[in-house]
Design a protein around this motif. Structure first.
Motif, PDB file in Angstrom:
ATOM      1  N   HIS A   1      -5.372   4.487   1.105  1.00 37.82           N
ATOM      2  CA  HIS A   1      -4.626   3.189   1.914  1.00 37.82           C
ATOM      3  C   HIS A   1      -5.498   3.904   3.144  1.00 37.82           C
ATOM      4  N   HIS A   2      -4.776   5.272   3.289  1.00 39.86           N
ATOM      5  CA  HIS A   2      -5.118   5.502   5.270  1.00 39.86           C
ATOM      6  C   HIS A   2      -6.036   6.448   5.401  1.00 39.86           C
ATOM      7  N   PHE A   3      -7.533   5.518   4.087  1.00 41.85           N
ATOM      8  CA  PHE A   3      -8.906   6.081   4.478  1.00 41.85           C
ATOM      9  C   PHE A   3      -9.339   5.450   5.030  1.00 41.85           C
TER      10      PHE A   3
ATOM     11  N   ALA B   1      -1.760   5.870  -2.283  1.00 37.61           N
ATOM     12  CA  ALA B   1      -2.795   7.084  -2.440  1.00 37.61           C
ATOM     13  C   ALA B   1      -3.476   6.706  -3.730  1.00 37.61           C
ATOM     14  N   HIS B   2      -2.885   6.308  -5.061  1.00 34.49           N
ATOM     15  CA  HIS B   2      -3.318   5.875  -5.864  1.00 34.49           C
ATOM     16  C   HIS B   2      -4.830   5.118  -5.836  1.00 34.49           C
TER      17      HIS B   2
ATOM     18  N   LEU C   1       1.065  -1.263  -0.325  1.00 32.82           N
ATOM     19  CA  LEU C   1      -0.469  -0.337  -0.160  1.00 32.82           C
ATOM     20  C   LEU C   1       0.642   1.890  -0.188  1.00 32.82           C
ATOM     21  N   GLY C   2       1.507   1.385   0.764  1.00 30.54           N
ATOM     22  CA  GLY C   2       2.692   2.674   0.897  1.00 30.54           C
ATOM     23  C   GLY C   2       3.401   3.325  -0.122  1.00 30.54           C
ATOM     24  N   LYS C   3       3.353   2.596  -1.562  1.00 31.87           N
ATOM     25  CA  LYS C   3       4.027   2.678  -2.665  1.00 31.87           C
ATOM     26  C   LYS C   3       2.386   3.416  -3.265  1.00 31.87           C
TER      27      LYS C   3
END
Lengths: 234, 592
Positions: free
Chosen positions: A31-33, A11-12, A6-8
């Motif tokens: 991923h952070h939402f 955001a997409h 997810l880290g990379k």
């Protein structure tokens, strides 16, 4: 919890590849939402904060205007007399119409009406272009030729007030910064059009359309203030 | 891979796959570099910012050392010694060097611009703030990770312009870019333009970071974390972020107008064309005064965490500290006129003087609350706690001398003297930078997964404290006796204190270098850090490993206790022997 990378790519958004539903139905959230609504709220807040910075950016220009108009009222009234109200009014109407089309675009994105979403994006883009062309051909160019330019480039021989170059400095500065915002806006509409063609927007997923729409409204509102302050002060 | 002690969470969910630390390489060296350059991970971006800021701090510090060196003698320019070599070439424009004070003016400006725009403004928020904000809130990242990366590149891009200007001999406008210096000097060159452009671009970086943080705090708090459950670090960063978002656009338009003025002579700041140079000062300080609180609020934010963990006590008056942050942020916007006491009207000066005193109230609220927190605490004197105590001492001096300068009558005497120089160094360096260094020590185990050498840290702290006071306290004396700021030469009566101050700057530099070597030694060969070496209670210590995994937490943390409940909660992830120094005699935090 299975999605590890997810880290990379987070955001997409997490979009499974083997799925033929339109993008906006497959897209969940970065991923952070927690979910799309959460992301939407955050994006909207970000856009509003950005709009606050825009207001403060232009506020500097308006403060300069207020101070110099107070110090040299004759220079401003004289200078304003050279501006053609009809072209300014036409541009005001053009921008007001584009306010309608951009609002319509947001609405069509919400309802998932892809065809009218695209049409309204194009119309708003064209309104921006029309504004710039009118400004350039009927306002900037004649003034450039006559030498009604800011500061040391001012060469108009029939100026009646020694401080008129200052008025033209404010005029070119304020309208120039505004015009650069119109150009940025047109770039954003081109980007929206490309994404709309890829079916990125639909019910529940129209952050970008809404965000650009809000930006376009602030561009309109700034002009709504500039128009009377520059053109209508006789 | 580091074996990560995830404490409670790991025990409860045994068998769950462990993820690697965020520092772990991705295959070869090039793919690792590429991974860092394109990362949207707030921790990596924070670390890249930290490195860049420390590099800039080194250059800004070297410029400061040169300024102090030049002031060793009343008249002779030490700069003459650089004639013919590269430094002479950079700053002196060849042969003119020995004859002019150009060197001094340029080096002083370089020091100011680097320290303000490239170091202190981004220092705490962009590095520690970036790293810690999501961790403290229990989030996986900041709200807009790609905007975060963009802010980093914009920062680099802006720095590039500053460096270009520097390499083409730099500017001598001072960091404030006052007109007419910035519009009429340096005719035929682009270096002032480049420097102003750099500041303009850096503003965007600042806005991106601030905007990101405000949204993150509003939208990404972990389940169970209300506004008043947030660590006070977050409150401080939040207050600073609001100022960044609301003030920075004004410097944007100001610098834009300055560029117009330079290129087109539009006359806005030129009285010959009907403009007003004081307008520039108003515009400039409308941004730059709030921005001094962008500089100090994050420093204060760090101090909350250090004092709480270092005295094993609940922060006294949590809400008062939180609200005083917002009060400072609010008041910061209405006091800019105190920079213009000698150039604006009398009535305006009186009003601004009165408003200025308002800002002392919330600042004092914070200091008193910290002191009350220390009272009867079980204080552990680690390096970072020593820094927190230094902060209280130095910031109090900086703040109280600010009151002298805020009083109209006294200010007219002290205006543009070394008193001002001493005052803002006590606040900016004695406040923000001291807190920053303390914060780096405190979170060093979390960020790097290594412990630093405690003894070396404490010696460094002592050197910095002594060196700092030796450098700047004499400047209060000189200023009150009329030594003007920004001059390369002075009357011989001041020489003793100038030399005192210069020697102090060497002690200060020695302390900072000791810290640098200590950190390098720690990276090379430091003891592995436990997850919660200080027994703290904020989420980055209790729920994340040292260093954290790429997605921060194995599981989304649920907040079950306040950030400073040292009297009721035994810190998770801490085992006996984790402290570098022995635990307080009471035998731990749960005792009270």
């Amino acid at each position: 919890m299975a999605t590890i990378d997810l880290g990379k790519h987070g955001a997409h958004g997490q979009v499974p590849a083997n799925d033929d539903r339109p993008y906006h139905e497959r897209y969940h959230a970065a991923h952070h939402f927690v979910d799309r609504e959460h992301e939407f709220d955050a994006v909207k807040m970000g856009v509003w904060l950005f709009l606050a910075t825009e207001v403060l950016l232009f506020s500097g220009m308006f403060v300069a205007y207020a101070i110099f108009r107070m110090m040299h009222p004759e220079a401003f009234i004289n200078g304003s007399g050279y501006l053609d109200v009809s072209w300014g009014l036409l541009n005001t109407v053009v921008l007001l119409l584009s306010s309608y089309t951009v609002a319509a675009a947001v609405r069509h994105a919400q309802t998932g009406n892809q065809k009218w979403l695209r049409i309204n994006i194009v119309l708003t883009f064209l309104a921006g272009l029309a504004f710039l062309l009118i400004k350039l051909i009927f306002e900037y160019y004649p003034k450039f030729v006559q030498g009604k330019l800011p500061g040391k480039f001012f060469s108009y021989p029939y100026a009646e007030n020694p401080y008129e170059p200052l008025f033209w400095g404010v005029y070119w500065g304020a309208t120039g910064i505004h015009a650069s915002h119109v150009i940025v806006g047109m770039g954003l509409f081109a980007w929206l059009y490309v994404r709309a063609r890829k079916l990125h927007f639909g019910p529940g997923h129209y952050n970008a359309v809404e965000g650009v729409g809000l930006y376009w409204h602030i561009v309109d509102i700034v002009w709504i203030f500039l128009f009377p302050l520059l053109y209508l002060i006789h | 891979m580091a074996t990560i002690d995830i404490g409670k969470a790991g025990a409860l969910h045994g068998g769950h796959e462990h993820h690697g630390s965020y520092l772990e390489g991705k295959g070869g060296i090039w793919s690792t570099i590429w991974d860092w350059m394109t990362t949207v991970d707030h921790k990596k971006i924070g670390m890249m910012y930290l490195v860049a800021i420390l590099v800039m701090f080194f250059f800004g510090g070297m410029a400061a050392i040169m300024v102090r060196l030049e002031l060793w003698e009343p008249t002779r320019a030490v700069a003459g010694g650089f004639e013919g070599n590269i430094l002479g070439h950079m700053f002196g424009e060849g042969a003119n060097l020995g004859k002019s004070n150009e060197f001094y003016n340029r080096v002083m400006t370089i020091h100011g611009i680097i320290m303000v725009f490239l170091v202190i403004v981004p220092s705490v928020p962009a590095s520690l703030g970036n790293f810690l904000l999501p961790l403290m809130l229990g989030a996986k990242d900041v709200a807009f990770p790609r905007l975060n990366l963009a802010s980093w590149y914009v920062y680099l891009f802006g720095s590039l312009f500053a460096i270009l200007s520097l390499l083409s001999y730099g500017v001598d406008t001072g960091w404030t870019f006052y007109t007419p210096y910035s519009t009429t000097t340096d005719e035929g060159h682009v270096r002032v333009v480049w420097m102003v452009t750099a500041a303009f671009i850096l503003g965007f970086s600042s806005i991106f970071t601030g905007l990101n943080f405000v949204v993150t705090v509003h939208k990404l708090r972990a389940p169970g974390m209300g506004w008043f459950d947030m660590p006070l670090f977050v409150w401080g960063i939040y207050g600073a972020a609001i100022i960044q978002v609301l003030a920075t656009p004004v410097i944007g338009i100001t610098l834009l107008l300055l560029l117009f003025e330079r290129f087109f002579h539009i006359g806005i700041f030129d009285p010959r064309l009907g403009g007003d140079p004081v307008l520039f000062q108003h515009f400039f300080w409308f941004y730059s005064h709030p921005v001094v609180y962008v500089m100090i609020l994050p420093g204060m934010a760090i101090i909350n965490e250090l004092i709480g963990a270092g005295s094993r006590k609940k922060i006294f008056g949590y809400r008062a500290v939180a609200f005083s942050t917002l009060a400072i942020a609010g008041i910061s916007f209405i006091v800019w006129g105190h920079h213009l006491f000698t150039s604006q009207g009398e009535v305006a000066s009186v009003v601004f003087s009165a408003l200025t005193f308002l800002v002392a109230i919330p600042s004092a609220v914070k200091v008193f609350n910290w002191i009350a927190t220390l009272y009867k605490g079980s204080i552990i004197l680690t390096t970072w706690m020593l820094y927190a105590l230094s902060f209280l001492f130095l910031f109090s001096i900086g703040g109280l001398t600010g009151l002298f300068l805020g009083s109209l009558a006294v200010d007219l005497h002290l205006h543009d003297t070394y008193f001002i120089v001493a005052h803002f160094h006590y606040v900016m360096m004695g406040g923000t930078i001291i807190a920053f260094i303390g914060g780096i020590h405190y979170w060093w185990p979390k960020m790097t997964g290594r412990m630093y050498n405690e003894l070396a840290g404490q010696i460094g702290c002592a050197l910095v404290f002594i060196g700092f006071n030796a450098t700047f306290f004499p400047q209060f004396f000189m200023g009150s006796r009329g030594m003007p700021r920004r001059y390369a030469s002075y009357v011989t009566e001041y020489q003793f204190w100038h030399q005192f101050s210069t020697i102090g700057s060497w002690i200060l530099a020695a302390g900072l270098f000791l810290h640098l070597f200590n950190f390098i030694a720690s990276l090379v060969n430091g003891r592995k850090a436990p997850a919660n070496p200080w027994g703290a209670l904020t989420l980055e210590w209790t729920h994340a490993s040292s260093p954290p995994i790429e997605h921060n937490f194995e599981h989304e943390p649920v907040v079950t206790h306040g950030p400073y409940d040292y009297d009721t909660v035994l810190p998770a992830q801490t085992k006996p022997g984790d402290y570098v120094l022995p635990r307080p005699a009471a035998g731990g935090a749960a005792h009270h």
